[in-house]
Design an enzyme around this catalytic site. Structure first.
Site, PDB file in Angstrom:
ATOM      1  N   ASP A 286       0.848  -1.184   0.000  1.00 44.75           N
ATOM      2  CA  ASP A 286       0.000   0.000   0.000  1.00 44.75           C
ATOM      3  C   ASP A 286       0.887   1.239   0.000  1.00 44.75           C
ATOM      4  O   ASP A 286       1.873   1.311   0.746  1.00 44.75           O
ATOM      5  CB  ASP A 286      -0.912   0.013   1.232  1.00 44.75           C
ATOM      6  CG  ASP A 286      -1.976   1.081   1.146  1.00 44.75           C
ATOM      7  OD1 ASP A 286      -3.060   0.781   0.617  1.00 44.75           O
ATOM      8  OD2 ASP A 286      -1.735   2.217   1.614  1.00 44.75           O
ATOM      9  N   ILE A 287       0.549   2.228  -0.859  1.00 41.36           N
ATOM     10  CA  ILE A 287       1.317   3.475  -0.913  1.00 41.36           C
ATOM     11  C   ILE A 287       0.928   4.336   0.285  1.00 41.36           C
ATOM     12  O   ILE A 287      -0.257   4.619   0.498  1.00 41.36           O
ATOM     13  CB  ILE A 287       1.051   4.223  -2.228  1.00 41.36           C
ATOM     14  CG1 ILE A 287       1.436   3.351  -3.421  1.00 41.36           C
ATOM     15  CG2 ILE A 287       1.814   5.542  -2.263  1.00 41.36           C
ATOM     16  CD1 ILE A 287       1.096   3.965  -4.766  1.00 41.36           C
TER      17      ILE A 287
ATOM     18  N   ASP B  85      -1.930   9.543 -10.453  1.00 47.35           N
ATOM     19  CA  ASP B  85      -1.844   8.456 -11.431  1.00 47.35           C
ATOM     20  C   ASP B  85      -0.395   8.192 -11.823  1.00 47.35           C
ATOM     21  O   ASP B  85       0.012   7.043 -12.029  1.00 47.35           O
ATOM     22  CB  ASP B  85      -2.663   8.795 -12.679  1.00 47.35           C
ATOM     23  CG  ASP B  85      -4.156   8.680 -12.448  1.00 47.35           C
ATOM     24  OD1 ASP B  85      -4.548   8.155 -11.378  1.00 47.35           O
ATOM     25  OD2 ASP B  85      -4.928   9.116 -13.318  1.00 47.35           O
TER      26      ASP B  85
ATOM     27  N   GLU C  15      -4.592   2.403  -4.414  1.00 48.27           N
ATOM     28  CA  GLU C  15      -3.135   2.402  -4.224  1.00 48.27           C
ATOM     29  C   GLU C  15      -2.630   1.085  -3.676  1.00 48.27           C
ATOM     30  O   GLU C  15      -1.530   1.014  -3.124  1.00 48.27           O
ATOM     31  CB  GLU C  15      -2.730   3.551  -3.276  1.00 48.27           C
ATOM     32  CG  GLU C  15      -3.172   3.382  -1.839  1.00 48.27           C
ATOM     33  CD  GLU C  15      -4.553   3.942  -1.562  1.00 48.27           C
ATOM     34  OE1 GLU C  15      -4.788   4.347  -0.405  1.00 48.27           O
ATOM     35  OE2 GLU C  15      -5.399   3.983  -2.476  1.00 48.27           O
TER      36      GLU C  15
ATOM     37  N   ASN D  16      -2.965  12.908  -3.852  1.00 47.42           N
ATOM     38  CA  ASN D  16      -4.066  13.332  -4.713  1.00 47.42           C
ATOM     39  C   ASN D  16      -4.604  14.696  -4.309  1.00 47.42           C
ATOM     40  O   ASN D  16      -4.897  15.543  -5.164  1.00 47.42           O
ATOM     41  CB  ASN D  16      -5.191  12.298  -4.678  1.00 47.42           C
ATOM     42  CG  ASN D  16      -4.936  11.110  -5.587  1.00 47.42           C
ATOM     43  OD1 ASN D  16      -4.260  11.237  -6.604  1.00 47.42           O
ATOM     44  ND2 ASN D  16      -5.459   9.956  -5.226  1.00 47.42           N
TER      45      ASN D  16
END
Length: 345
Positions: free
Chosen positions: A206-207, A223, A249, A214
């Site tokens: 997971d980021i 993106d 993500e 965002n």
């Protein structure tokens, strides 16, 4: 003609790359009378092109890397096959090579969108006549068209990684071929063996703070971060491993045939690669990763184990790699089995 039509029907009804490869190998083996047919995948590692078998004939049957774990399929440099390298440079669709023993091998690069990621190898002890070559060319055209269709349906449109639907199919197949049904005691013994021997591993990635990316920079840069992380995933793992985008993500990795110590090193290397990468406009980005051993338990349970390790990593500093069994053994995570299929934490 009847046999050819039967194989064409079989090829065109497949909805999975491995099954499609198996169908074309079976068709060429039977229709051409080839002594050996193999589907190879080509990949780049450390700026060098490699090739490794993906599906082939063994003892008269079609097998794939998803089924045969007894052979090292890390691949070999493409430069070992100069005729094939030359044919790709010249954008040829077929080249014939004659060995010292007199066997004739056809190399058939499969071109998709001006790239070659797949190549068929057809070996025959006798020369190919014009009718046989024409039939092979026709089968190759059908195979190439369906490869293109499957690529479109199996891959995430933004990152090009395999998608969630494809994960469900490939993970179920991996479990059915690698881990037969076992009792809870057998599962515990197998899990213990994974700490000392070769095993398969599932990781959830997971980021960290992706929502802030965002919100601060906009979805266009968000993106771009997803695409760059996907590229780092590709370059950090081996050709026989599988990387998926689950959505948002979150990504999933199936790491095959390695020890716990090596799995930890591989996951840590990926985490470090992301941390050290400079993302345009955004700057620094990190990821958290949780992983678990793939045992005879259900897919939901195994994925849940990796997910729990991921959430522990995110709740305890982020930018780290956590192993589920280690967290349970240290008392950081507690599990209580309420029935045969569900675990509550």
């Amino acid at each position: 003609m009847e046999a050819l039509l039967k194989h064409l029907v079989d090829i065109t009804c497949q909805r999975d790359h491995t099954l499609l490869d198996s169908s074309v190998v079976s068709a060429l083996h039977e229709l051409v009378g080839a002594s050996q047919v193999r589907v190879h995948e080509m990949f780049r590692f450390r700026d060098e092109l490699f090739m490794r078998p993906r599906v082939w004939i063994k003892d008269g049957s079609v097998v794939s890397t998803d089924e045969d774990f007894s052979v090292d399929h890390n691949g070999e440099p493409l430069n070992n096959y100069p005729e094939l390298v030359d044919s790709i440079k010249q954008r040829k669709s077929c080249i014939e090579e004659v060995s010292a023993a007199g066997d004739r091998t056809l190399w058939l690069p499969v071109w998709l969108n001006d790239k070659v990621s797949t190549c068929l190898e057809v070996t025959n002890p006798t020369p190919y006549d014009s009718g046989t070559l024409h039939m092979i060319e026709g089968i190759l055209s059908v195979y190439r068209n369906y490869q293109n269709i499957l690529d479109y349906s199996e891959r995430d449109s933004l990152t090009g990684l395999l998608n969630r639907k494809t994960f469900d199919e490939k993970f179920s197949r991996l479990l059915s071929t690698a881990t037969p049904e076992a009792s809870p005691q057998d599962q515990e013994e197998r899990r213990h063996k994974h700490t000392t021997g070769i095993g398969h591993w599932l990781a959830v990635v997971d980021i960290d703070h992706f929502k802030k990316v965002n919100d601060q920079f906009g979805h266009l840069y968000g993106d771009e971060v997803l695409i760059l992380v996907a590229n780092l995933l590709r370059s950090s793992f081996r050709a026989q491993d599988r990387v998926f985008r689950f959505g948002g993500e979150e990504f999933v990795v199936l790491l095959r045939s390695t020890t716990l110590a090596d799995a930890r090193k591989i996951f840590e290397r990926f985490r470090s690669n992301v941390e050290q990468h400079e993302f345009p406009q955004v700057g620094k980005v990190t990821v958290s990763l949780g992983f678990a051993s793939i045992s005879a338990e259900s897919p939901v349970v195994i994925l849940g184990h990796a997910d729990q390790a991921l959430y522990y990593a995110k709740a305890n500093g982020r930018n780290r790699v956590c192993y589920y069994d280690e967290l349970v053994q240290s008392g950081e995570l507690h599990s209580e089995v309420s029935n045969d299929t569900v675990e509550f934490f």
